[in-house]
Each structure stands twice: as structure tokens, then as C-alpha cells.
Design a protein around this motif. Structure first.
Motif, short mmCIF file in Angstrom:
data_model
loop_
_atom_site.label_atom_id
_atom_site.label_comp_id
_atom_site.label_asym_id
_atom_site.label_seq_id
_atom_site.Cartn_x
_atom_site.Cartn_y
_atom_site.Cartn_z
N PHE A 3 0.81 -1.22 0.00
CA PHE A 3 0.00 0.00 0.00
C PHE A 3 0.85 1.28 0.00
CE2 PHE A 3 -2.41 3.41 1.95
CZ PHE A 3 -3.56 3.38 1.19
N GLU A 4 1.82 1.32 0.91
CA GLU A 4 2.65 2.54 1.03
C GLU A 4 3.41 2.83 -0.27
OE1 GLU A 4 2.39 4.68 3.45
OE2 GLU A 4 0.99 3.31 4.47
N LYS A 5 3.90 1.74 -0.88
CA LYS A 5 4.66 1.87 -2.12
C LYS A 5 3.76 2.41 -3.24
CE LYS A 5 8.09 0.96 -5.08
NZ LYS A 5 8.42 2.27 -5.61
N ALA A 171 -8.34 0.15 -6.10
CA ALA A 171 -8.92 0.25 -7.45
C ALA A 171 -8.28 1.42 -8.20
CB ALA A 171 -10.44 0.44 -7.35
N ILE A 172 -8.04 2.51 -7.50
CA ILE A 172 -7.40 3.68 -8.12
C ILE A 172 -5.96 3.33 -8.54
CG2 ILE A 172 -6.49 6.00 -7.67
CD1 ILE A 172 -9.03 6.51 -5.95
N PHE A 173 -5.26 2.62 -7.67
CA PHE A 173 -3.87 2.23 -7.99
C PHE A 173 -3.83 1.39 -9.27
CE2 PHE A 173 -2.79 2.41 -3.19
CZ PHE A 173 -2.61 3.78 -3.27
N ASP A 179 0.20 0.67 -9.34
CA ASP A 179 0.57 -0.61 -8.72
C ASP A 179 1.71 -1.29 -9.49
OD1 ASP A 179 -0.94 -1.16 -10.99
OD2 ASP A 179 -1.90 -2.94 -10.12
N GLN A 180 2.15 -0.67 -10.57
CA GLN A 180 3.22 -1.30 -11.34
C GLN A 180 4.59 -0.89 -10.82
OE1 GLN A 180 2.64 -1.24 -15.57
NE2 GLN A 180 0.42 -1.52 -15.37
N GLU A 181 5.60 -1.70 -11.17
CA GLU A 181 6.93 -1.50 -10.63
C GLU A 181 7.47 -0.11 -10.98
OE1 GLU A 181 8.12 -3.48 -8.39
OE2 GLU A 181 9.86 -2.11 -8.25
N ASP A 182 7.33 0.26 -12.25
CA ASP A 182 7.83 1.57 -12.69
C ASP A 182 6.68 2.30 -13.40
OD1 ASP A 182 9.02 3.78 -13.77
OD2 ASP A 182 10.75 2.71 -14.62
N PRO A 183 5.80 2.94 -12.64
CA PRO A 183 4.61 3.52 -13.26
C PRO A 183 4.93 4.63 -14.26
CG PRO A 183 4.71 4.04 -10.90
CD PRO A 183 5.83 3.10 -11.19
N VAL A 184 6.02 5.35 -14.07
CA VAL A 184 6.35 6.43 -15.00
C VAL A 184 6.68 5.83 -16.38
CG1 VAL A 184 7.94 8.34 -15.49
CG2 VAL A 184 7.05 8.02 -13.16
#
Ligand code: ZN
Length: 410
Positions: A3-5, A171-173, A179-184
């Protein structure tokens, strides 16, 4: 899901992808009080990216409710000019505007539509200059979301309080790829995929789109030399930003007078804190000539009758049924998410970016090309697994664009 991540990723995504904050910029954040820790995380990331000032404008749902209940009727026709001046100045000076949505979809239920309509009109007039900056993407703006208890319990009626909030965060993540490793990096790839669709549609230059689904038989004409948009935009300084996080759509403004037939909504629409459900609009020569709604008829009427331009369409957007938000099978009761799970249309103002060179044209020139003008722009969802769309080419031939809710264009 850590969650925190994910929360950290989402704040990072907001600052790096949504706003793409550059050194020396001012960031204006409009947010409610529901998730102050997340807001502080965004503020920290914005300063780390070099922002010179992050101005947070806190609003409180209960205070908003009290105003609509108790303030004098004629006060809604007045918009605080100092507030309009402030955000317009930030935009003019190259600053960014971030809206963090958390609203209870039923926040203003029971409020007289005369109040919300008067407010809309006053805000529309006072914010005309600011809207010019944001609607043309000259100034950076972005909309994201963070849960409130009331909103979360609406999306997850079987859960209460913190449990509902947690489920909505998750759900938003997922919907935002936080929720992905490298969202950028994930967003870079996603923006690229949307751009491929845009190039394909721009090359086709369809004259019309023909929509068919239960309750829908609609033809939407597109302006000459039109340009589809989607994913990232570039501001006046040439810096990319994503105005909506999430976004799955490619969109265009239809020709004002070219919509014929009828269309039925497939998801609830939260408008001014009131839900409108199962509604049908009928168009002739682009204008809404009839409408009905199973729920929220008065709100729909207030929306359509806001001004002359709110009788016409300002957007047609394509989102396939097989998309991350749609596959969550959730109804978010929030347009930022629901519009990205479904083909949709918008009532009201068109995007000047929908025609070649549009950013440099006057309102009169844009109108002459068929782009609609209105104080409002409200998306509503029409897509489903049962929707087919054909594109009509210049010579009249039809090509499949959507079949059974998904892309069919080759
Ligand atoms: Zn849209």
C-alpha cells in the motif's frame, strides 16, 4: 500490493506524469480534506521536482453542503473574482493546476438545481480566461482522485468506512498503473499506444461515426481536417503533461450541427453532486430536441438547458470495453474513471485542438469550422460490450471502427 509503495508511486506519477513539474513553477492544488497525508506526499514530490510554490486550496464537503443549503439564493450568481484571478494568474505565469477529486457523488442531492445552475453560470463567466488556458492545454492542468469515505462506500456498498476507502485506493492504484513496478515508464508506453490510435484515426479522416447499440442509433459528423487527441498534451512551454490520470480515451470534438439520432447512457452520471441514470438524448441537426431520464431528470434538464451550447455535443471519445477500468467491473460514480471505461460523449464546449491550427483561431473562426461553444463540458458514458461503430470515409464507404465494444479498426 504494498500500500505505502503504491501511494508513493501515485504521488510520483501525479508530479512526474500528470503535471510534469519543472523547476521554478508554481503548483496550485485544489483538494478536499479526506486524504491530507497523500496531499502532503504530492506537495513534497512537487518541491523535490523544483516547484517554487505549492499552494494548497483545501475544501471541505460539509462546508460546501452548508453553503448550498444556507447561503442566500442570489449569492450563487456571484463568483469570487479574487479566486478566479488567482488561478488565472498562476496559469498565465506558466504554473500548473491540480484537482484531486474525492467528492461524494451524492454530495448535493436535494439541492435546488437553480442554485447549482446559477453557480455554474457565474463560475463559467468568471473563469473564462482560465478555461482558455486549460482547455487549449497552454497551461498545465491535471485531474486525479483520492478516496473519501462517502465516495468509497458508494463504489463498494458492501464495505464500510476504512475498509471501503482501502478498496477504493486499490482500485485507483490499478486504474492508474500506480501498482506497477515503474509507473512512469508504464505511462510512457501507454501514451505511445494511444498515440498510435490517434495517428491511425487522423489518417482515415472519417466524415462521420455511426453508433449502434441497444437504445442507441446515432450519427456524429466530424469537422473537416480534424485531429484526434489522447494521452499526453504539451503546454505552451512544450512540456508534456497528462490532464487526466487515468486516461484510456482518444477523443475529438464533433461538428456542432452534425449529430442525428438517439443515444442512451450506460453508466450513471454524477453531475453537480446529483446522479442522473438511464437517460436518452435525441438529436436533430446537432441539437438535443428531446431527452428523458429514469433518475435525475431535473439535473439533466438543468445541464442541457444551461445555455444554448449545452444543447450540442463538444466531444466524442473512444475507449474499448476491454480496458483496465472497464475490466474492474466497478462503477466509480466519478467521470474521471467511468469515462475511461466506456465510449462517451460530452455535452457542451468543444476542444479547439480538434481542428488543424485550432489553438490560434478566434472563437468566431472555431465556430465557423463547426466547433461548439458553451460554459460547460460534461462527459456521459454510452459504451458497452454491445456497441458497434462504423466510420464513414469521404467517398461514403463504411469501415468497422468498433465491434462488440472493442477496437476493430485495422
Ligand atoms: Zn473524454
Amino acid at each position: 500490493m504494498d500500500f505505502e509503495k503504491c501511494l508513493e508511486n501515485y504521488a510520483e506519477l501525479t508530479v512526474k506524469v500528470g503535471l510534469n513539474v519543472q523547476p521554478g513553477e508554481t503548483v496550485w492544488i485544489n483538494t478536499s480534506l479526506h486524504q491530507p497525508e497523500f496531499v502532503r506526499l504530492v506537495v513534497r514530490k512537487a518541491y523535490e521536482a523544483g516547484a517554487k510554490l505549492v499552494q494548497v486550496e483545501w475544501v471541505d464537503d460539509e462546508v460546501t453542503r452548508l453553503r448550498y443549503k444556507l447561503a442566500p439564493e442570489d449569492s450563487f450568481a456571484e463568483y469570487p473574482q479574487w479566486r478566479a484571478d488567482a488561478i488565472t494568474k498562476v496559469a498565465a505565469e506558466g504554473g500548473a493546476y491540480l484537482l484531486i477529486e474525492s467528492r461524494d457523488p451524492d454530495l448535493l442531492s436535494g439541492t435546488a438545481p437553480s442554485r447549482t445552475t446559477a453557480f455554474q453560470k457565474a463560475a463559467g463567466a468568471a473563469l473564462a480566461k482560465w478555461r482558455e488556458y486549460t482547455f487549449t492545454d497552454r497551461a498545465t492542468w491535471s485531474i486525479i482522485a483520492a478516496p473519501s469515505v462517502a465516495w468509497a462506500e458508494k463504489v463498494f456498498p458492501e464495505l464500510k468506512g476504512e475498509a471501503a476507502v482501502r478498496a477504493l485506493w486499490e482500485a485507483i492504484f490499478r486504474a492508474t498503473r500506480a501498482d506497477q513496478e515503474d509507473p512512469v515508464a508504464a505511462w510512457k508506453a501507454h501514451n505511445g499506444a494511444l498515440n498510435e490510435r490517434i495517428e491511425q484515426l487522423n489518417a482515415k479522416q472519417f466524415k462521420k461515426l455511426h453508433y449502434r447499440a441497444p437504445g442507441t442509433k446515432l450519427t456524429v459528423a466530424l469537422p473537416d481536417r480534424h485531429i484526434w487527441s489522447g494521452g499526453k498534451s504539451a503546454n505552451a512551454k512544450g512540456n508534456d503533461f497528462n490532464a487526466n490520470v487515468p486516461t484510456e480515451e482518444v477523443f475529438i470534438s464533433p461538428h456542432r450541427e452534425g449529430t442525428e439520432g438517439y443515444v442512451t447512457s450506460t453508466k450513471p452520471l454524477s453531475y453537480n453532486g446529483n446522479l442522473i441514470e438511464n437517460f436518452t438524448l435525441t438529436f436533430e441537426k446537432g441539437r438535443v430536441v428531446d431527452f428523458k431520464a429514469e433518475k435525475g431528470y431535473e439535473s439533466l434538464k438543468a445541464l442541457i438547458e444551461l445555455d444554448e451550447g449545452s444543447h450540442y455535443l463538444g466531444e466524442a471519445a473512444l475507449v474499448q470495453h476491454n480496458s483496465p477500468i472497464s475490466n474492474s467491473n466497478l462503477i466509480f460514480f466519478n467521470t474521471l474513471f467511468d469515462e475511461n471505461a466506456s465510449n462517451h460523449l460530452a455535452i457542451g464546449r468543444a476542444f479547439s485542438s480538434s481542428v488543424e491550427g485550432g489553438a490560434d483561431l478566434s472563437p468566431q473562426e472555431l465556430a465557423a469550422l463547426g466547433l461548439n461553444e458553451s460554459l460547460t463540458h460534461v462527459d456521459f458514458m454510452i459504451g458497452s460490450a454491445e456497441m458497434d461503430i462504423d466510420g464513414e470515409l469521404a467517398d461514403g464507404t463504411l469501415e468497422p471502427v468498433f465491434r462488440s465494444g472493442n477496437w476493430a479498426l485495422i
